[in-house]
Write a protein that holds these residues in place. Structure first.
Motif, PDB file in Angstrom:
ATOM      1  N   GLN A   1       0.817  -1.217   0.000  1.00  0.00           N
ATOM      2  CA  GLN A   1       0.000   0.000   0.000  1.00  0.00           C
ATOM      3  C   GLN A   1       0.852   1.269   0.000  1.00  0.00           C
ATOM      4  OE1 GLN A   1      -1.059  -2.720   2.170  1.00  0.00           O
ATOM      5  NE2 GLN A   1      -2.362  -3.175   0.413  1.00  0.00           N
ATOM      6  N   SER A   2       1.947   1.258   0.755  1.00  0.00           N
ATOM      7  CA  SER A   2       2.735   2.489   0.905  1.00  0.00           C
ATOM      8  C   SER A   2       3.756   2.704  -0.209  1.00  0.00           C
ATOM      9  CB  SER A   2       3.452   2.490   2.262  1.00  0.00           C
ATOM     10  OG  SER A   2       4.370   1.412   2.353  1.00  0.00           O
ATOM     11  N   ARG A   3       4.217   1.637  -0.868  1.00  0.00           N
ATOM     12  CA  ARG A   3       5.212   1.765  -1.936  1.00  0.00           C
ATOM     13  C   ARG A   3       4.810   0.961  -3.179  1.00  0.00           C
ATOM     14  NH1 ARG A   3      10.369   1.901   0.574  1.00  0.00           N
ATOM     15  NH2 ARG A   3      10.276   3.032   2.548  1.00  0.00           N
ATOM     16  N   PRO A   4       3.594   1.100  -3.662  1.00  0.00           N
ATOM     17  CA  PRO A   4       3.159   0.244  -4.775  1.00  0.00           C
ATOM     18  C   PRO A   4       4.001   0.413  -6.038  1.00  0.00           C
ATOM     19  CG  PRO A   4       1.625   2.066  -4.451  1.00  0.00           C
ATOM     20  CD  PRO A   4       2.557   2.086  -3.281  1.00  0.00           C
ATOM     21  N   GLY A   5       4.444   1.642  -6.316  1.00  0.00           N
ATOM     22  CA  GLY A   5       5.244   1.870  -7.517  1.00  0.00           C
ATOM     23  C   GLY A   5       6.576   1.158  -7.474  1.00  0.00           C
ATOM     24  N   GLN A   6       7.238   1.209  -6.309  1.00  0.00           N
ATOM     25  CA  GLN A   6       8.532   0.541  -6.169  1.00  0.00           C
ATOM     26  C   GLN A   6       8.380  -0.977  -6.187  1.00  0.00           C
ATOM     27  OE1 GLN A   6       9.153   2.937  -2.656  1.00  0.00           O
ATOM     28  NE2 GLN A   6      11.168   3.522  -3.412  1.00  0.00           N
ATOM     29  N   VAL A   7       7.326  -1.474  -5.570  1.00  0.00           N
ATOM     30  CA  VAL A   7       7.068  -2.919  -5.597  1.00  0.00           C
ATOM     31  C   VAL A   7       6.849  -3.373  -7.031  1.00  0.00           C
ATOM     32  CG1 VAL A   7       5.459  -4.739  -4.902  1.00  0.00           C
ATOM     33  CG2 VAL A   7       6.176  -3.012  -3.236  1.00  0.00           C
ATOM     34  N   LYS A   8       6.091  -2.578  -7.799  1.00  0.00           N
ATOM     35  CA  LYS A   8       5.845  -2.913  -9.200  1.00  0.00           C
ATOM     36  C   LYS A   8       7.144  -2.897 -10.002  1.00  0.00           C
ATOM     37  CE  LYS A   8       2.908  -3.843 -12.521  1.00  0.00           C
ATOM     38  NZ  LYS A   8       2.168  -5.126 -12.523  1.00  0.00           N
ATOM     39  N   THR A   9       8.021  -1.934  -9.720  1.00  0.00           N
ATOM     40  CA  THR A   9       9.320  -1.872 -10.399  1.00  0.00           C
ATOM     41  C   THR A   9      10.130  -3.129 -10.126  1.00  0.00           C
ATOM     42  OG1 THR A   9       9.407   0.551 -10.346  1.00  0.00           O
ATOM     43  CG2 THR A   9      11.509  -0.596 -10.541  1.00  0.00           C
ATOM     44  N   LEU A  10      10.120  -3.575  -8.873  1.00  0.00           N
ATOM     45  CA  LEU A  10      10.849  -4.797  -8.515  1.00  0.00           C
ATOM     46  C   LEU A  10      10.289  -5.994  -9.271  1.00  0.00           C
ATOM     47  CD1 LEU A  10      12.976  -6.109  -6.609  1.00  0.00           C
ATOM     48  CD2 LEU A  10      11.107  -6.516  -5.000  1.00  0.00           C
ATOM     49  N   GLU A  11       8.987  -6.122  -9.307  1.00  0.00           N
ATOM     50  CA  GLU A  11       8.334  -7.247  -9.962  1.00  0.00           C
ATOM     51  C   GLU A  11       8.597  -7.236 -11.467  1.00  0.00           C
ATOM     52  OE1 GLU A  11       3.917  -9.312  -9.738  1.00  0.00           O
ATOM     53  OE2 GLU A  11       4.106  -7.144  -9.545  1.00  0.00           O
ATOM     54  N   GLU A  12       8.431  -6.075 -12.094  1.00  0.00           N
ATOM     55  CA  GLU A  12       8.604  -5.992 -13.543  1.00  0.00           C
ATOM     56  C   GLU A  12      10.058  -6.219 -13.947  1.00  0.00           C
ATOM     57  OE1 GLU A  12       6.255  -5.794 -15.963  1.00  0.00           O
ATOM     58  OE2 GLU A  12       4.970  -6.173 -14.234  1.00  0.00           O
ATOM     59  N   GLY A  13      10.999  -5.728 -13.138  1.00  0.00           N
ATOM     60  CA  GLY A  13      12.408  -5.956 -13.429  1.00  0.00           C
ATOM     61  C   GLY A  13      12.758  -7.432 -13.439  1.00  0.00           C
ATOM     62  N   TRP A  14      12.138  -8.183 -12.532  1.00  0.00           N
ATOM     63  CA  TRP A  14      12.363  -9.635 -12.469  1.00  0.00           C
ATOM     64  C   TRP A  14      11.956 -10.292 -13.791  1.00  0.00           C
ATOM     65  CZ3 TRP A  14      14.304 -13.394  -9.233  1.00  0.00           C
ATOM     66  CH2 TRP A  14      13.902 -14.714  -9.485  1.00  0.00           C
ATOM     67  N   PHE A  15      10.761  -9.988 -14.256  1.00  0.00           N
ATOM     68  CA  PHE A  15      10.279 -10.641 -15.473  1.00  0.00           C
ATOM     69  C   PHE A  15      11.030 -10.161 -16.718  1.00  0.00           C
ATOM     70  CE2 PHE A  15       6.431 -11.248 -12.744  1.00  0.00           C
ATOM     71  CZ  PHE A  15       6.530 -12.631 -12.676  1.00  0.00           C
ATOM     72  N   LYS A  16      11.484  -8.920 -16.717  1.00  0.00           N
ATOM     73  CA  LYS A  16      12.319  -8.449 -17.831  1.00  0.00           C
ATOM     74  C   LYS A  16      13.651  -9.199 -17.842  1.00  0.00           C
ATOM     75  CE  LYS A  16      12.538  -3.989 -18.683  1.00  0.00           C
ATOM     76  NZ  LYS A  16      12.655  -2.525 -18.411  1.00  0.00           N
TER      77      LYS A  16
END
Length: 328
Positions: free
Chosen positions: A232-247
């Protein structure tokens, strides 16, 4: 005359005050905007891992520039024990752990969610023994090195159980993973519960595998967990971490030789050795992650929790459903 001069000055004084007030009103938004510009950006997500081939896509993503320092910061630790300690102490927000370690966090009341299924071990976790020890049954009365974490005890318990033995039939010697090779070379142990990249280096020392995670399919699973409040507090950074993994996974599929060279260096392995170590892992893609985190992970996780409870690796029952990030 003085009265007339004062009367003439009075309107000018009023006009000056009005001008000041107008200017102040016009400047206030600008001043508040400047204050907003000075507001500190959110701190980067602090991510902790130990050395394990299944976690390397995180570092491949960093090497390829998918993770800006403003979004993600890594802490490379020696052992899983260090990673767990850092997470428990709130020194990090995200941790790469085995599923059994994540269950320990749930048991301790820590509100944590699985963000990614990093890998499922199919041979990368093993019991390596001296050449004279042919099977797990031959471990009876022998010294077995085990890292002081749930996973090592779990693998040993499962191996002994399949061989009709119990942990009481062997002498368990606590050995940190970074000392597995030394303990074997020095003759301090007869066998060791280990994992990549130590497994590959033990092979070079003459050890051989008498049990590995292929004998317990879908039971040794590595995950990336995040504190629930970060969603909830850092959704953008969490999304960056997740997307970087799949890239990074996409880069690994498209450029396997270059990716293996980059990731192998961190593990102390050649590109060829690193590619071989990946042969003992199944790395779920985005669709498989979606499937597992939408419910397919729960049956093996519940079996794992039951085995841990029976083996006294958990103090009380836990519900693995608490770990799952619900996907749309």
């Amino acid at each position: 005359m003085a009265g007339a001069e004062n009367a003439a000055r009075l309107p000018m004084r009023h006009i000056s005050i009005v001008r000041i007030m107008v200017c102040a009103c016009l400047c206030l938004p600008w001043l508040f905007g400047m204050t907003g510009c000075r507001r500190e950006a959110p701190a980067p997500l602090q991510v902790a891992t130990n050395v394990w081939p299944g976690y390397e896509p995180l570092y491949l993503a960093r090497s390829l520039g998918y993770y800006p320092d403003s979004a993600v910061r890594f802490h490379e630790m020696t052992t899983a024990t260090d990673v767990l300690k850092a997470f428990r102490n709130h020194a990090v927000d995200v941790a790469a752990l085995t599923l059994d370690e994540a269950l320990l966090l749930v048991q301790d009341g820590i509100d944590v969610r699985i963000l990614l299924i990093a890998d499922i071990s199919h041979g990368a976790d093993a019991i390596m023994a001296r050449p004279a020890i042919g099977t797990v049954r031959d471990l009876k009365g022998k010294r077995v090195g085990v890292e002081s974490m749930a996973l090592g005890a779990y693998v040993l318990t499962r191996a002994l159980d399949q061989a009709g033995l119990t942990p009481r039939d062997v002498t368990v010697v606590p050995v940190p993973v970074q000392e597995h090779e030394h303990a074997y070379s020095a003759g301090d142990i007869d066998a060791v519960v280990t994992f990549e990249p130590a497994r590959t280096r033990l092979l070079a020392l003459g050890a051989h595998s008498i049990f590995d995670s292929r004998r317990i399919p879908n039971e040794v699973i590595d995950v990336v967990v995040v504190r629930a409040d970060m969603l909830q507090s850092r959704p953008g950074q969490v999304k960056t971490l997740e997307e970087g993994w799949f890239k990074a996974l996409a880069y690994l599929r498209a450029n396997p030789a270059d990716a293996a060279s980059i990731m192998g260096k961190r593990e102390g392995l050649t590109a060829g050795q690193f590619k071989a170590s990946l042969g003992g892992l199944a790395i779920p893609d985005r669709d498989e992650n979606q499937r597992l985190l939408s419910g397919a992970l729960l049956p093996p996780a519940k079996r794992l929790a039951d085995v841990m409870l029976r083996g006294k690796l958990l103090d009380r029952p836990v519900d693995p459903a608490r770990l799952v990030v619900r996907r749309p």
